[in-house]
Design a protein around this motif. Structure first.
Motif, PDB file in Angstrom:
ATOM      1  N   SER A 365     -54.824  69.167  67.390  1.00  0.00           N
ATOM      2  CA  SER A 365     -54.697  70.552  66.935  1.00  0.00           C
ATOM      3  C   SER A 365     -55.922  71.356  67.353  1.00  0.00           C
ATOM      4  CB  SER A 365     -54.583  70.617  65.406  1.00  0.00           C
ATOM      5  OG  SER A 365     -53.260  70.438  65.000  1.00  0.00           O
ATOM      6  N   VAL A 366     -57.090  70.730  67.209  1.00  0.00           N
ATOM      7  CA  VAL A 366     -58.324  71.403  67.601  1.00  0.00           C
ATOM      8  C   VAL A 366     -58.287  71.722  69.093  1.00  0.00           C
ATOM      9  CG1 VAL A 366     -60.812  71.075  67.908  1.00  0.00           C
ATOM     10  CG2 VAL A 366     -59.726  70.400  65.753  1.00  0.00           C
ATOM     11  N   ALA A 367     -57.724  70.765  69.863  1.00  0.00           N
ATOM     12  CA  ALA A 367     -57.697  70.921  71.320  1.00  0.00           C
ATOM     13  C   ALA A 367     -56.632  71.903  71.775  1.00  0.00           C
ATOM     14  CB  ALA A 367     -57.433  69.567  71.972  1.00  0.00           C
ATOM     15  N   GLU A 368     -55.686  72.205  70.895  1.00  0.00           N
ATOM     16  CA  GLU A 368     -54.450  72.869  71.310  1.00  0.00           C
ATOM     17  C   GLU A 368     -54.660  74.225  71.950  1.00  0.00           C
ATOM     18  OE1 GLU A 368     -51.006  75.345  70.962  1.00  0.00           O
ATOM     19  OE2 GLU A 368     -52.193  75.292  69.122  1.00  0.00           O
ATOM     20  N   GLY A 369     -55.685  74.925  71.522  1.00  0.00           N
ATOM     21  CA  GLY A 369     -55.896  76.259  72.065  1.00  0.00           C
ATOM     22  C   GLY A 369     -56.314  76.278  73.526  1.00  0.00           C
ATOM     23  N   GLY A 370     -56.434  75.096  74.135  1.00  0.00           N
ATOM     24  CA  GLY A 370     -57.005  75.073  75.477  1.00  0.00           C
ATOM     25  C   GLY A 370     -58.501  75.261  75.337  1.00  0.00           C
ATOM     26  N   VAL A 371     -59.203  75.413  76.453  1.00  0.00           N
ATOM     27  CA  VAL A 371     -60.654  75.552  76.351  1.00  0.00           C
ATOM     28  C   VAL A 371     -60.987  76.944  75.824  1.00  0.00           C
ATOM     29  CG1 VAL A 371     -62.830  75.445  77.570  1.00  0.00           C
ATOM     30  CG2 VAL A 371     -60.972  73.920  78.217  1.00  0.00           C
ATOM     31  N   THR A 372     -61.619  76.995  74.665  1.00  0.00           N
ATOM     32  CA  THR A 372     -61.957  78.274  74.059  1.00  0.00           C
ATOM     33  C   THR A 372     -63.434  78.584  74.293  1.00  0.00           C
ATOM     34  OG1 THR A 372     -62.482  77.176  71.992  1.00  0.00           O
ATOM     35  CG2 THR A 372     -60.238  77.958  72.255  1.00  0.00           C
ATOM     36  N   GLU A 373     -63.839  79.768  73.860  1.00  0.00           N
ATOM     37  CA  GLU A 373     -65.222  80.197  74.105  1.00  0.00           C
ATOM     38  C   GLU A 373     -66.249  79.214  73.558  1.00  0.00           C
ATOM     39  OE1 GLU A 373     -66.207  84.121  72.861  1.00  0.00           O
ATOM     40  OE2 GLU A 373     -64.517  84.972  73.981  1.00  0.00           O
ATOM     41  N   ASP A 374     -65.912  78.648  72.381  1.00  0.00           N
ATOM     42  CA  ASP A 374     -66.891  77.736  71.778  1.00  0.00           C
ATOM     43  C   ASP A 374     -66.801  76.327  72.343  1.00  0.00           C
ATOM     44  OD1 ASP A 374     -64.542  76.932  70.680  1.00  0.00           O
ATOM     45  OD2 ASP A 374     -65.083  77.323  68.597  1.00  0.00           O
ATOM     46  N   GLY A 375     -65.952  76.126  73.335  1.00  0.00           N
ATOM     47  CA  GLY A 375     -65.958  74.839  74.023  1.00  0.00           C
ATOM     48  C   GLY A 375     -64.905  73.854  73.555  1.00  0.00           C
ATOM     49  N   LYS A 376     -64.087  74.251  72.553  1.00  0.00           N
ATOM     50  CA  LYS A 376     -62.990  73.367  72.156  1.00  0.00           C
ATOM     51  C   LYS A 376     -61.986  73.298  73.300  1.00  0.00           C
ATOM     52  CE  LYS A 376     -63.290  74.421  67.248  1.00  0.00           C
ATOM     53  NZ  LYS A 376     -62.709  75.126  66.096  1.00  0.00           N
ATOM     54  N   GLY A 377     -61.360  72.158  73.453  1.00  0.00           N
ATOM     55  CA  GLY A 377     -60.368  72.031  74.515  1.00  0.00           C
ATOM     56  C   GLY A 377     -59.908  70.614  74.623  1.00  0.00           C
TER      57      GLY A 377
ATOM     58  N   THR B 106     -49.850  65.498  76.868  1.00  0.00           N
ATOM     59  CA  THR B 106     -49.040  66.505  76.195  1.00  0.00           C
ATOM     60  C   THR B 106     -47.665  66.498  76.865  1.00  0.00           C
ATOM     61  OG1 THR B 106     -50.054  68.153  77.619  1.00  0.00           O
ATOM     62  CG2 THR B 106     -50.906  67.989  75.391  1.00  0.00           C
ATOM     63  N   LEU B 107     -46.785  67.366  76.373  1.00  0.00           N
ATOM     64  CA  LEU B 107     -45.359  67.252  76.684  1.00  0.00           C
ATOM     65  C   LEU B 107     -45.009  66.877  78.127  1.00  0.00           C
ATOM     66  CD1 LEU B 107     -42.410  67.581  75.805  1.00  0.00           C
ATOM     67  CD2 LEU B 107     -42.612  70.007  76.348  1.00  0.00           C
ATOM     68  N   LEU B 108     -45.446  67.676  79.096  1.00  0.00           N
ATOM     69  CA  LEU B 108     -44.883  67.511  80.437  1.00  0.00           C
ATOM     70  C   LEU B 108     -45.347  66.228  81.126  1.00  0.00           C
ATOM     71  CD1 LEU B 108     -44.914  71.267  81.550  1.00  0.00           C
ATOM     72  CD2 LEU B 108     -43.036  69.980  80.543  1.00  0.00           C
ATOM     73  N   ASP B 109     -46.627  65.859  80.966  1.00  0.00           N
ATOM     74  CA  ASP B 109     -47.058  64.590  81.572  1.00  0.00           C
ATOM     75  C   ASP B 109     -46.570  63.395  80.755  1.00  0.00           C
ATOM     76  OD1 ASP B 109     -48.860  65.695  79.711  1.00  0.00           O
ATOM     77  OD2 ASP B 109     -50.561  64.563  80.483  1.00  0.00           O
ATOM     78  N   TRP B 110     -46.380  63.606  79.454  1.00  0.00           N
ATOM     79  CA  TRP B 110     -45.835  62.545  78.604  1.00  0.00           C
ATOM     80  C   TRP B 110     -44.420  62.158  79.057  1.00  0.00           C
ATOM     81  CZ3 TRP B 110     -41.692  63.480  75.052  1.00  0.00           C
ATOM     82  CH2 TRP B 110     -41.417  62.432  74.186  1.00  0.00           C
ATOM     83  N   LEU B 111     -43.628  63.165  79.380  1.00  0.00           N
ATOM     84  CA  LEU B 111     -42.265  62.894  79.854  1.00  0.00           C
ATOM     85  C   LEU B 111     -42.294  61.994  81.082  1.00  0.00           C
ATOM     86  CD1 LEU B 111     -40.501  66.392  79.578  1.00  0.00           C
ATOM     87  CD2 LEU B 111     -39.893  64.323  78.335  1.00  0.00           C
ATOM     88  N   ASN B 112     -43.130  62.323  82.032  1.00  0.00           N
ATOM     89  CA  ASN B 112     -43.148  61.564  83.284  1.00  0.00           C
ATOM     90  C   ASN B 112     -43.784  60.200  83.132  1.00  0.00           C
ATOM     91  OD1 ASN B 112     -41.893  63.272  85.312  1.00  0.00           O
ATOM     92  ND2 ASN B 112     -43.531  64.707  84.790  1.00  0.00           N
ATOM     93  N   LEU B 321     -48.199  65.337  69.915  1.00  0.00           N
ATOM     94  CA  LEU B 321     -48.317  65.791  71.301  1.00  0.00           C
ATOM     95  C   LEU B 321     -49.186  67.040  71.424  1.00  0.00           C
ATOM     96  CD1 LEU B 321     -44.649  65.239  72.580  1.00  0.00           C
ATOM     97  CD2 LEU B 321     -46.668  63.875  73.124  1.00  0.00           C
ATOM     98  N   GLY B 322     -49.771  67.474  70.313  1.00  0.00           N
ATOM     99  CA  GLY B 322     -50.636  68.649  70.364  1.00  0.00           C
ATOM    100  C   GLY B 322     -49.892  69.886  70.841  1.00  0.00           C
ATOM    101  N   SER B 323     -48.634  70.026  70.393  1.00  0.00           N
ATOM    102  CA  SER B 323     -47.796  71.124  70.892  1.00  0.00           C
ATOM    103  C   SER B 323     -48.091  72.450  70.199  1.00  0.00           C
ATOM    104  CB  SER B 323     -46.316  70.768  70.701  1.00  0.00           C
ATOM    105  OG  SER B 323     -46.007  69.556  71.344  1.00  0.00           O
ATOM    106  N   GLY B 324     -48.637  72.371  68.991  1.00  0.00           N
ATOM    107  CA  GLY B 324     -48.895  73.579  68.205  1.00  0.00           C
ATOM    108  C   GLY B 324     -48.235  73.459  66.836  1.00  0.00           C
ATOM    109  N   ASN B 325     -48.510  74.430  65.985  1.00  0.00           N
ATOM    110  CA  ASN B 325     -47.969  74.413  64.621  1.00  0.00           C
ATOM    111  C   ASN B 325     -46.893  75.473  64.452  1.00  0.00           C
ATOM    112  OD1 ASN B 325     -49.841  72.434  63.886  1.00  0.00           O
ATOM    113  ND2 ASN B 325     -51.349  73.944  63.188  1.00  0.00           N
TER     114      ASN B 325
END
Lengths: 493, 493
Positions: A365-377, B106-112, B321-325
């Motif tokens: 969940s923390v990683a979900e936003g992609g790489v953010t300004e504060d470095g989460k990713g 995550t989803l797309l690479d997990w499928l493959n 899968l870290g898809s989001g909430n």
């Protein structure tokens, strides 16, 4: 105790990111301590009935020329492996009966509505014994060999938990909750700073007297900053300093919830941060365990790091109480010690494995936003290997037990678990329905006389890495077959 | 089938926010359908051995003057209750062996990496039978009485799942994955739109022929937009329209993951949104089940609502899968139909209860930010009652079975489960350690001959509301004692 040989597959963390998987190993344990580890090529685990023990012992160089008692030999069955005992760095034994009860509350109202009334009721020793016994047995049953417990405000009730731990053989820390501020209800708090100090001392002393082996130890436990007056924090800091020589620990909560952080700001305006409150009272030490730590600022992390304190990450509780998601990767990257806590009953499961799997999920969940300004990713994700490191080595570091428990190494004590699962049968021809229909695990068990069951299903084509991942994601107490603490078998299915 | 009387405690959802708890009830089932429900004051559940059945039947007005066979009588034991069977609106039976395996994908690479190779391997019928049988039994064992399954691309393999469902007695929908786009691996896809349509039709027809009762039905299943060519989507839309009369369903995935949403934009630039892709091909209907729907825009929600399609919320999978909430509250407030899905093996648990508890937890994460500009806040939290509504009534609506399953009402079929847990004993005197030490549940079981065990612990002071909450948060298959579908006992512990 005679020597014991454990023969078969063993798995443990070598580093944060690496599990060592030894398919064919032999571990020799003497007086509760690992004496030697052999990594061998031959599969002894399959040769249960054919290899004569004498040949085996000769191979191992066991000295049977003198009159030492014959060693015991444990052979790990197929689809089973030995693993270091799990370490729970934060659990409230007194809250066990409230597992799963929190309505829609968050931390502060949850304490008043659910937690304090239950804890106070454990002043009744019959009730306390029932609750503590069940909680500790459940914990052992789930493979936890070391746990850091909170009991209640009552010294008498706390000492019952100590008795239970000693009796059941779990390694552990027992903390009486020091709590004398007027934020506590009148019917459940220490009457003065003197009383808070005295009762804390008495509980620590009780452990020392009751268990001279040091397996069960007291721990200085200011409940959390808002529960304590400055005077009490000051006295507890002195107590902690006085116990430095003998490695006395301190445990408390920090930055679990945003309202709590605000409350601490209001209550301690002279301190620049929550972490600083503990620091000024000399409670932030290398022997301090801080539960949660979700909302720490960068300055606070730096302070915690510089003091060498450890964090107990309790993701199940954090999800259940909506406290927020700890960014574990940042703490690990900063070199802060991190272990896992079940935080019963903020957490709804006494199983450290549930905390480990939730640590993986929350990190996604923390990683979900992609790489953010504060470095989460993407890098924020915790892997299976890392989660299991946190559940063993990480916990050991946090509790000052590194080098003693958390891994399978020569010189460490034999705090270990035997983990196993069943293989899904091929013979699945449905044979009618209705009354008495056999389900797969039952049918399977009847044929194979397995006692395990559980949710983990091996199909037979999995690698050991995959078996471990399946255990992490689906494992429960049914997969824990044996539990040893200090070489002693304390639970067996 | 003789009439059956179920006597004791029953619980079910009256509305999204209200559970009805009838401590002393009597439900009469005839030919698999609930004929009458009595809410009585007297506690029959405790009078197991003392109340003569003839008196009881007289009380109930059972007519024994003619030659009807004597009814069967089920009395609910202490700490047990009857509950509607759980409904899983999204599960890939073919992925069952991969439970817990996803690495950091995550989803797309997990499928493959994980999914397609496993699914393709089920072209082997022996393997398919082993996997499907085990998955369906596990699902039943966890109290799922209705499930909407995805099988694989292979029609032959899909029909094996149909056979297994019919044989084991679960109510369900079986979908062959239509997937012919060149985003699928060459070794695992439909060869043409014609083949995709033909194989889908064949699988739907197979169900109709094999199970004339309609308990197991085929379902049109475009895997997800990126797997299908326009031509295939078009043909499947026609197929769905042709099946309207007989209530043919459609199931697919939507907006699970941000990269997937981007991919759909690239692949279908002529459509204004992901939802619109399905809409233009006539796949967005009142009989359509959309899994995930995490990243839908407001416009898309309005469209889905206006078409009457339902959402399968799969929070375990989304976390794993870290898809989001998913913001469930928004969907509920908008009046969109929502049920729960385990989404095995994106989700790591076949248990709908795990999905229900994760729905609560995820909703707390959504709420955690406090009230935000878009309206997320405290109100986003899903309660125990709401989670259980989603797991039963909500699922029934999504699958077009409202009024038939999901509740305990006169006229509904008897799709029900018996749920129970043990009480923690008082006799907890630790009696030594080492080999053979008895753990609480074992010891308890020996004395009480309970067959249940499990993690749910009742201390005896809980209200029924609290017992239900404990079941939601700690329940597993061990708490499911009996499962009935259409009045027939299909699983019993």
């Amino acid at each position: 105790m005679p020597k014991a040989y454990y023969i078969g597959t063993f798995i443990h963390s070598l580093s944060l990111t690496t599990l060592e998987i030894v398919e064919h190993g032999i571990i020799c344990v003497s007086n509760g301590v690992i004496k030697s580890i052999h990594r061998v090529g031959k599969d002894y685990s399959e040769s249960d009935s054919t290899l004569p023990p004498s040949v085996l012992l000769q191979t191992l160089g066991h000295d049977d020329s003198n009159n030492t008692p014959p060693p015991t030999i444990h052979i790990t069955p197929k689809n089973h492996f030995l693993f270091p005992g799990l370490i729970d760095t934060h659990i409230h034994a007194s809250q066990y009966p409230n597992l799963g009860l929190f309505g829609k509350t968050t931390l502060l109202d949850w304490l008043n509505k659910y937690t304090f009334p239950l804890e106070a009721s454990l002043a009744d020793p019959v009730r306390a014994k029932r609750v503590y016994s069940h909680c500790v047995r459940r914990s052992l049953q789930n493979g936890t060999t070391t746990a850091a417990y909170y009991a209640t405000q009552s010294a008498r009730s706390t000492n019952i938990l100590t008795d239970v731990l000693i009796s059941l053989g779990q390694r552990g820390f027992v903390g009486r909750c020091a709590m004398d501020s007027d934020l506590q209800p009148e019917w459940y708090r220490d009457m003065s700073p003197e009383a808070a100090e005295e009762d804390t001392s008495a509980c620590v002393a009780y452990c020392k007297k009751a268990d001279q082996s040091g397996r069960v130890r007291g721990v200085v436990t200011p409940r959390f900053a808002p529960s304590c007056t400055r005077e009490t924090l000051c006295r507890l800091g002195r107590l902690l300093a006085a116990g430095e020589q003998e490695g006395l620990l301190c445990q408390t909560h920090i930055s679990e919830n945003k309202s709590e952080v605000e409350l601490v700001k209001e209550l301690f305006p002279e301190c620049s941060s929550y972490a600083q409150v503990y620091d000024v009272y000399n409670l932030l030490t290398p022997r301090t365990v801080l539960a949660h730590a979700i909302h720490l600022t960068e300055e606070e992390i730096t302070l915690v790091k510089s003091r060498g304190s450890g964090i107990s990450h309790c993701p199940v509780s954090n999800m259940a109480l909506g406290s927020g998601n700890l960014w574990v990767r940042r703490l690990l990257d900063e070199g802060v010690k991190v272990g896992l806590g079940t935080d019963v009953s903020g957490g709804y499961d006494v199983n450290v494995l549930e905390a480990a799997r939730m640590a993986c999920l929350v990190s996604r969940s923390v990683a979900e936003g992609g790489v953010t300004e504060d470095g989460k990713g993407e890098d924020s994700k915790i892997s299976v290997e890392e989660a299991l490191w946190l559940a063993t080595r990480g916990g050991a570091e946090v509790l000052g037990l590194e080098g003693k428990v958390g891994g399978l190494e020569v010189g460490m004590v034999w705090d270990a678990i035997l983990v196993g699962a069943d293989e899904v049968p091929f013979d699945h021809t449905p044979n009618g329905r209705g009354n008495g229909v056999k389900m797969p695990t039952e049918a399977h068990h009847e044929g194979k006389k397995s006692k395990i069951g559980g949710k983990v299903d091996f199909f037979g084509w999995e690698s050991w890495e995959e078996k471990v991942a399946k255990w992490l994601y689906s494992g429960d107490d049914r997969n824990i077959r044996s539990v040893w603490v200090g070489g002693e078998l304390v639970f067996q299915k």
